[in-house]
Design a protein around this motif. Structure first.
Motif, PDB file in Angstrom:
ATOM      1  N   TYR A 186     -49.947   0.501 -18.032  1.00  0.00           N
ATOM      2  CA  TYR A 186     -51.637   0.634 -17.683  1.00  0.00           C
ATOM      3  C   TYR A 186     -51.634  -0.236 -16.436  1.00  0.00           C
ATOM      4  CZ  TYR A 186     -52.323   2.556 -22.223  1.00  0.00           C
ATOM      5  OH  TYR A 186     -52.516   3.337 -22.901  1.00  0.00           O
ATOM      6  N   GLU A 187     -52.779   0.439 -15.434  1.00  0.00           N
ATOM      7  CA  GLU A 187     -52.941  -0.133 -14.105  1.00  0.00           C
ATOM      8  C   GLU A 187     -54.502  -0.117 -14.167  1.00  0.00           C
ATOM      9  OE1 GLU A 187     -51.023  -0.513  -9.627  1.00  0.00           O
ATOM     10  OE2 GLU A 187     -50.121   0.128 -11.429  1.00  0.00           O
ATOM     11  N   LEU A 188     -55.297  -0.942 -14.674  1.00  0.00           N
ATOM     12  CA  LEU A 188     -56.837  -0.731 -14.537  1.00  0.00           C
ATOM     13  C   LEU A 188     -57.495  -1.898 -15.109  1.00  0.00           C
ATOM     14  CD1 LEU A 188     -57.998   1.813 -17.141  1.00  0.00           C
ATOM     15  CD2 LEU A 188     -55.735   0.771 -17.326  1.00  0.00           C
ATOM     16  N   ASP A 189     -58.803  -1.956 -14.946  1.00  0.00           N
ATOM     17  CA  ASP A 189     -59.510  -3.303 -15.551  1.00  0.00           C
ATOM     18  C   ASP A 189     -59.989  -2.667 -16.923  1.00  0.00           C
ATOM     19  OD1 ASP A 189     -61.054  -5.305 -16.333  1.00  0.00           O
ATOM     20  OD2 ASP A 189     -62.469  -5.233 -14.400  1.00  0.00           O
ATOM     21  N   LEU A 190     -59.002  -3.235 -17.813  1.00  0.00           N
ATOM     22  CA  LEU A 190     -59.082  -2.890 -19.293  1.00  0.00           C
ATOM     23  C   LEU A 190     -60.762  -3.515 -19.897  1.00  0.00           C
ATOM     24  CD1 LEU A 190     -55.768  -3.696 -20.759  1.00  0.00           C
ATOM     25  CD2 LEU A 190     -56.890  -1.581 -20.500  1.00  0.00           C
ATOM     26  N   GLY A 191     -61.250  -4.401 -19.355  1.00  0.00           N
ATOM     27  CA  GLY A 191     -62.440  -5.029 -19.540  1.00  0.00           C
ATOM     28  C   GLY A 191     -63.608  -3.890 -19.297  1.00  0.00           C
ATOM     29  N   ARG A 192     -63.469  -2.894 -18.500  1.00  0.00           N
ATOM     30  CA  ARG A 192     -64.133  -1.930 -18.135  1.00  0.00           C
ATOM     31  C   ARG A 192     -64.356  -0.555 -19.099  1.00  0.00           C
ATOM     32  NH1 ARG A 192     -66.637  -2.003 -12.799  1.00  0.00           N
ATOM     33  NH2 ARG A 192     -65.912  -3.789 -11.679  1.00  0.00           N
ATOM     34  N   LEU A 193     -63.640  -0.836 -20.097  1.00  0.00           N
ATOM     35  CA  LEU A 193     -63.335   0.463 -21.107  1.00  0.00           C
ATOM     36  C   LEU A 193     -64.254   0.161 -22.165  1.00  0.00           C
ATOM     37  CD1 LEU A 193     -59.710   0.975 -21.599  1.00  0.00           C
ATOM     38  CD2 LEU A 193     -61.134   2.079 -19.947  1.00  0.00           C
ATOM     39  N   THR A 194     -65.107   1.480 -22.641  1.00  0.00           N
ATOM     40  CA  THR A 194     -65.677   1.514 -23.700  1.00  0.00           C
ATOM     41  C   THR A 194     -64.939   0.991 -24.935  1.00  0.00           C
ATOM     42  OG1 THR A 194     -65.492   3.567 -24.008  1.00  0.00           O
ATOM     43  CG2 THR A 194     -67.198   2.897 -22.603  1.00  0.00           C
ATOM     44  N   ASP A 195     -65.504   0.645 -26.096  1.00  0.00           N
ATOM     45  CA  ASP A 195     -65.063   0.565 -27.375  1.00  0.00           C
ATOM     46  C   ASP A 195     -64.187   1.713 -27.811  1.00  0.00           C
ATOM     47  OD1 ASP A 195     -66.141  -1.928 -27.453  1.00  0.00           O
ATOM     48  OD2 ASP A 195     -67.613  -1.392 -29.078  1.00  0.00           O
ATOM     49  N   GLU A 196     -64.671   3.130 -27.525  1.00  0.00           N
ATOM     50  CA  GLU A 196     -63.852   4.279 -27.947  1.00  0.00           C
ATOM     51  C   GLU A 196     -62.769   4.150 -26.848  1.00  0.00           C
ATOM     52  OE1 GLU A 196     -64.704   9.057 -27.884  1.00  0.00           O
ATOM     53  OE2 GLU A 196     -66.140   7.670 -27.344  1.00  0.00           O
ATOM     54  N   GLU A 197     -62.864   4.071 -25.712  1.00  0.00           N
ATOM     55  CA  GLU A 197     -61.745   4.252 -24.880  1.00  0.00           C
ATOM     56  C   GLU A 197     -60.584   3.125 -25.429  1.00  0.00           C
ATOM     57  OE1 GLU A 197     -63.721   5.765 -20.699  1.00  0.00           O
ATOM     58  OE2 GLU A 197     -63.939   3.773 -21.362  1.00  0.00           O
ATOM     59  N   CYS A 198     -61.149   1.741 -25.812  1.00  0.00           N
ATOM     60  CA  CYS A 198     -60.192   0.984 -26.159  1.00  0.00           C
ATOM     61  C   CYS A 198     -59.300   1.128 -27.512  1.00  0.00           C
ATOM     62  CB  CYS A 198     -60.961  -0.598 -26.389  1.00  0.00           C
ATOM     63  SG  CYS A 198     -61.340  -1.478 -25.091  1.00  0.00           S
ATOM     64  N   ASP A 199     -60.130   1.943 -28.419  1.00  0.00           N
ATOM     65  CA  ASP A 199     -59.608   2.589 -29.507  1.00  0.00           C
ATOM     66  C   ASP A 199     -58.399   3.739 -28.851  1.00  0.00           C
ATOM     67  OD1 ASP A 199     -60.833   1.051 -31.346  1.00  0.00           O
ATOM     68  OD2 ASP A 199     -62.584   2.711 -31.559  1.00  0.00           O
ATOM     69  N   GLN A 200     -58.579   4.389 -28.113  1.00  0.00           N
ATOM     70  CA  GLN A 200     -57.731   5.610 -27.565  1.00  0.00           C
ATOM     71  C   GLN A 200     -56.682   4.692 -26.964  1.00  0.00           C
ATOM     72  OE1 GLN A 200     -59.282   8.468 -24.830  1.00  0.00           O
ATOM     73  NE2 GLN A 200     -61.475   8.247 -25.874  1.00  0.00           N
ATOM     74  N   VAL A 201     -56.656   3.729 -26.240  1.00  0.00           N
ATOM     75  CA  VAL A 201     -55.437   2.808 -25.671  1.00  0.00           C
ATOM     76  C   VAL A 201     -54.692   2.120 -26.791  1.00  0.00           C
ATOM     77  CG1 VAL A 201     -54.873   0.629 -24.383  1.00  0.00           C
ATOM     78  CG2 VAL A 201     -56.665   2.147 -23.782  1.00  0.00           C
ATOM     79  N   ARG A 202     -55.260   1.813 -28.028  1.00  0.00           N
ATOM     80  CA  ARG A 202     -54.572   1.688 -29.043  1.00  0.00           C
ATOM     81  C   ARG A 202     -53.560   2.617 -29.809  1.00  0.00           C
ATOM     82  NH1 ARG A 202     -59.476  -1.118 -30.244  1.00  0.00           N
ATOM     83  NH2 ARG A 202     -59.248  -3.478 -30.104  1.00  0.00           N
ATOM     84  N   ASP A 203     -54.394   3.851 -29.662  1.00  0.00           N
ATOM     85  CA  ASP A 203     -53.653   4.675 -30.265  1.00  0.00           C
ATOM     86  C   ASP A 203     -52.207   5.473 -29.267  1.00  0.00           C
ATOM     87  OD1 ASP A 203     -55.217   4.729 -32.608  1.00  0.00           O
ATOM     88  OD2 ASP A 203     -56.420   6.302 -31.987  1.00  0.00           O
ATOM     89  N   GLN A 204     -52.762   5.295 -28.008  1.00  0.00           N
ATOM     90  CA  GLN A 204     -51.899   5.793 -26.994  1.00  0.00           C
ATOM     91  C   GLN A 204     -50.484   4.900 -27.204  1.00  0.00           C
ATOM     92  OE1 GLN A 204     -53.869   5.517 -23.253  1.00  0.00           O
ATOM     93  NE2 GLN A 204     -55.423   7.203 -23.870  1.00  0.00           N
ATOM     94  N   ILE A 205     -50.780   3.547 -27.211  1.00  0.00           N
ATOM     95  CA  ILE A 205     -49.546   2.676 -27.366  1.00  0.00           C
ATOM     96  C   ILE A 205     -48.767   3.068 -28.591  1.00  0.00           C
ATOM     97  CG2 ILE A 205     -48.728   0.376 -27.494  1.00  0.00           C
ATOM     98  CD1 ILE A 205     -51.211  -0.361 -25.512  1.00  0.00           C
ATOM     99  N   LYS A 206     -49.542   3.222 -29.661  1.00  0.00           N
ATOM    100  CA  LYS A 206     -48.779   3.460 -30.825  1.00  0.00           C
ATOM    101  C   LYS A 206     -48.148   4.784 -30.824  1.00  0.00           C
ATOM    102  CE  LYS A 206     -51.960   0.803 -33.860  1.00  0.00           C
ATOM    103  NZ  LYS A 206     -53.110   0.925 -34.808  1.00  0.00           N
ATOM    104  N   THR A 207     -48.714   5.638 -30.045  1.00  0.00           N
ATOM    105  CA  THR A 207     -48.039   6.942 -30.010  1.00  0.00           C
ATOM    106  C   THR A 207     -46.803   7.100 -29.093  1.00  0.00           C
ATOM    107  OG1 THR A 207     -50.170   8.259 -30.193  1.00  0.00           O
ATOM    108  CG2 THR A 207     -48.377   9.556 -29.298  1.00  0.00           C
TER     109      THR A 207
END
Length: 749
Positions: A605-626
């Motif tokens: 990842y190369e972005l400001d994770l602090g700007r993500l919504t809660d829904e987007e954070c859940d997507q990131v978690r799922d992406q890493i697991k995937t």
């Protein structure tokens, strides 16, 4: 298989699993190239080359009366210089006493040895498991005493033949090399397309495939780097060659500097390819007793199409070029702060990024440019590899300890080959920079190039970077190089040796990389040169991965990664999920689609994770697991291109396959009204095996798909490999801006 010499007909045969490479010493002692292609059996190939008199093609002197034996017509293994072959030459050598340019090499001896040759000071393939054999052929020019040693490494099971050249001055007078190619490949018969990979910064390795004209076509770089603009890897293939069928020849130099590949179709239809160091501004003084080695070239031939050629190179580069302990190791998912902060950061802001990343499952925090010297923009500080304690109080180690306490590894960006004018290093050693006497230099990013051909420069960088790595728990280095070479002049060399500067630079870079990667094997090194400006086999000897491009737009990356895949494996492509709107293009792409594209690489990842919504954070978690779930099939599977972006602009699809599973990915780039079904014929499966659809995930659809098109209804389906490959598979209907699909299959026992 292997290397054979038939003394009765003075013929060398290099046999691999599916190909034959054959050379012959003719009656005059010259080495002729007879054949390279599909594997053939015994037979005397001389009948393919009957004597023929061609106007304005001069004959060898002993044949001047009967004619028909011309160096300008015969297929050569490595050309001489200025002796009657008017086609592309491999060599220009000038006698230091008379100024005469000329060389005509005659066979002297040969040796066949087990194992793979090595090249002093240059990266090259290694013999991983005692597979290789080496052929040395020694030729000599009787006038100058110049000895030509042709080196061949045969990897029979992998259908790869490596070539290199060593030139030795065995005479009594100095010689001056003005061109010294690594390999010549003459293909006397056939009509070919040239596949090459052009581009520019942030749009690298765009595949182009023109038919060869009756002319000389050149793919080259004079930039001191393999470059964003013309990758050194080229392919010659049948006009009718596809991904799955057709004769293809791959030519891949193991070199990272200025290069040149010329391809000529001559008056008789012979195609000659000559590749190696670029000869513009190149020269090399060769005193009696000295030698010069040209870089290695990896040759591969397959009758089974472009996809098969790619998979041969993917396997070989990872197995026999890359030396890093990380080439097969599982690599961490990382977060890089660059697009989140650029130069504006401190310990606390980096820790906030790390804390957020750790909570989402990211495994490594990478601190990019700006941590050292006086470095608040890209105008100052390069060369001063000391921590800026105004930004990072107490240095790197307190930050690293806080990152490690989160369960994360720590990585760091460096750009060792460059120097800023506004730096303590330049003020102390202005002569260490490449600049022309009496001229103000051209500036790229307001920085200069260090003279890496000077041993003291390499020693300084070895000491400084080694101290940095010893004193801090750094587990990853991103090695950047952000400008090309101009004003090429070394204050350490005399006037007659200035033509050696650019090549000596690369030899110094290789020496530095060899020292550091050997001394710190626990550090994962990633190469970068303004993105993909030095994406080549030479760098892969030291870096198991290279940042694919500074362009992180997922749609643009589809084309970049597609072109890169023709020669280079997924495991070496640095790829990240970045912010939207994208910082390079302004485009917005669904977060999941960005992840699907980045998963066809090293992933991070190369972005400001602090700007993500809660829904987007859940997507990131799922992406890493995937990604972690699919890691083995992505990184270790055979790679298949399922689409051609130029011929099928609607979508880009690709597939990776192991013995037990397969992953298919597709990104819809151009949605259509009243769209036709998304039909794919898969590849690489066992025809008689059964495969179960384990997962079918649709991402980024911005409207409800048509009823009856529920992906969940297809999960659990069992299909034969033959059905999936020949009848094909229909993916769910996709609509919206850049939606994507991942289909996972498991082979049933």
């Amino acid at each position: 298989m292997g290397i054979q010499f038939d003394a009765a007909i003075s013929t060398f045969t290099l046999q691999t699993a599916r190909t034959t490479y054959r050379m012959r010493v003719d009656e005059r002692g010259r080495l002729l190239h007879m054949y390279y292609g599909r594997r053939i059996g015994r037979g005397d190939l001389r009948e393919l080359y009957p004597p023929a008199d061609h106007g304005f093609s001069p004959d060898y002197y002993p044949c001047r009366r009967r004619r028909g034996v011309s160096p300008d017509v015969l297929p050569q293994e490595y050309t001489g210089c200025n002796v009657g072959d008017f086609r592309l030459s491999c060599l220009v050598v000038r006698d230091g006493m008379t100024g005469a340019a000329g060389a005509d090499f005659l066979y002297d001896s040969h040796e066949i040895t087990p194992g793979k040759y090595t090249l002093e000071g240059l990266p090259c393939a290694h013999d991983e498991d005692s597979e290789a054999e080496t052929l040395y052929i020694r030729m000599k020019d009787p006038v100058t005493g110049l000895v030509l040693v042709l080196l061949y490494g045969v990897f029979a099971r992998q259908d790869v033949i490596t070539r290199a050249v060593r030139l030795e001055n065995a005479g009594t007078a100095p010689l001056r090399l003005e061109k010294a190619a690594s390999a010549c490949l003459d293909l006397p018969f056939g009509d070919w397309d040239l596949v090459h990979f052009h581009g520019r910064h942030a749009m690298e390795r765009k595949m182009e495939r023109p038919p060869l004209p009756h002319a000389i076509t050149t793919v080259s770089s004079t930039r001191g780097a393999s470059s964003h603009h013309h990758n050194p890897f080229v392919i010659l293939c049948d006009h009718t060659a596809t991904e799955d069928h057709g004769l293809c020849y791959g030519v891949m130099p193991v070199y990272s500097g200025s290069h040149r590949t010329d391809i000529e179709v001559d008056q008789n239809g012979l195609t000659r390819l000559v590749t190696g160091l670029h000869d513009e501004r190149f020269s090399w003084q060769l005193e009696p007793g000295e030698s010069f080695t040209a870089p290695e070239v990896l040759l591969c031939c397959t009758p089974d199409g472009l996809g098969d050629l790619s998979r041969h190179y993917h396997t070989f580069l990872r197995r026999n070029i890359c030396r890093s302990p990380f080439r097969y190791a599982r690599r961490p998912v990382l977060i890089n702060n660059w697009e989140a902060t650029y130069f504006d950061f401190n310990t606390e802001s980096i820790c906030r990024i790390a804390e957020k990343a750790a909570s989402l499952g990211v495994e490594m925090m990478v601190l990019d440019d700006g941590w050292f010297g006086k470095r608040d923009d890209d105008n100052t500080g390069l060369g001063d590899w000391f921590v800026n304690e105004k930004k990072l109080p107490g240095g790197l180690q307190p930050l690293i300890e806080r990152v490690n306490a989160l369960g994360m590894k720590f990585g760091l960006w460096v750009e060792p080959e460059m120097v800023s004018e506004d730096s303590d290093l330049y003020r102390a050693h202005p002569d260490w920079a490449l600049t022309l006497p009496g001229r103000t230099p051209a500036m790229g990013r307001n920085q200069l190039v260090l003279d890496m051909g000077r041993p003291e420069v390499v020693d300084y960088l070895t000491q400084r970077l080694s101290t940095l790595l010893r004193e801090n728990h750094i587990e990853y280095i991103k090695w950047d190089m952000n400008r090309n070479m101009s004003d090429v002049y070394s204050r350490a060399l005399p006037p007659e040796r200035q033509g050696e500067t650019a090549h000596r630079y690369m030899l110094g870079v290789y020496k530095l990389l060899d020292r550091l990667t050997t001394a710190f094997p626990h550090v994962l090194f990633e190469g970068c040169a303004g993105g993909g400006g030095r994406f080549d086999a030479g760098m892969l000897c030291y870096f198991p991965q290279i940042w694919c491009s500074d362009n992180t737009d997922a749609i643009e990356r589809l084309s970049i990664q597609h072109g890169t895949s023709f020669g280079y494996p997924v495991s070496c492509m640095g790829a990240h999920v970045s912010a939207c709107p994208n910082h390079q293009t302004g485009r917005t792409v669904p977060l999941w689609t960005r992840a699907v594209v980045a998963m066809s690489g090293t992933f991070g990842y190369e972005l400001d994770l602090g700007r993500l919504t809660d829904e987007e954070c859940d997507q990131v978690r799922d992406q890493i697991k995937t990604f972690q779930r699919y890691y083995d099939v992505i990184q270790n599977g055979a790679y298949y291109r399922l689409s051609d972006p130029d011929r099928q602009p609607r979508y880009v699809a690709w597939q990776t396959v192991t013995d037990t599973e397969s992953l298919v990915s597709l990104v819809l780039t151009h949605p259509e009204a009243n769209a036709r079904p998304l039909h794919l014929c898969l590849k690489g499966l066992e025809e008689d095996a059964l495969y179960k659809v384990d997962e079918l995930n649709v991402y980024g659809v911005t409207a409800t798909p048509e009823s009856g098109d529920n992906p969940a209804s297809q999960v659990g389906a069992v299909c034969s490999g033959s059905m999936l490959m020949y009848a094909g598979y229909i993916l769910p209907h996709l609509i919206g801006d850049a939606p994507s699909v991942q289909l996972h299959l498991t082979r049933l026992p």
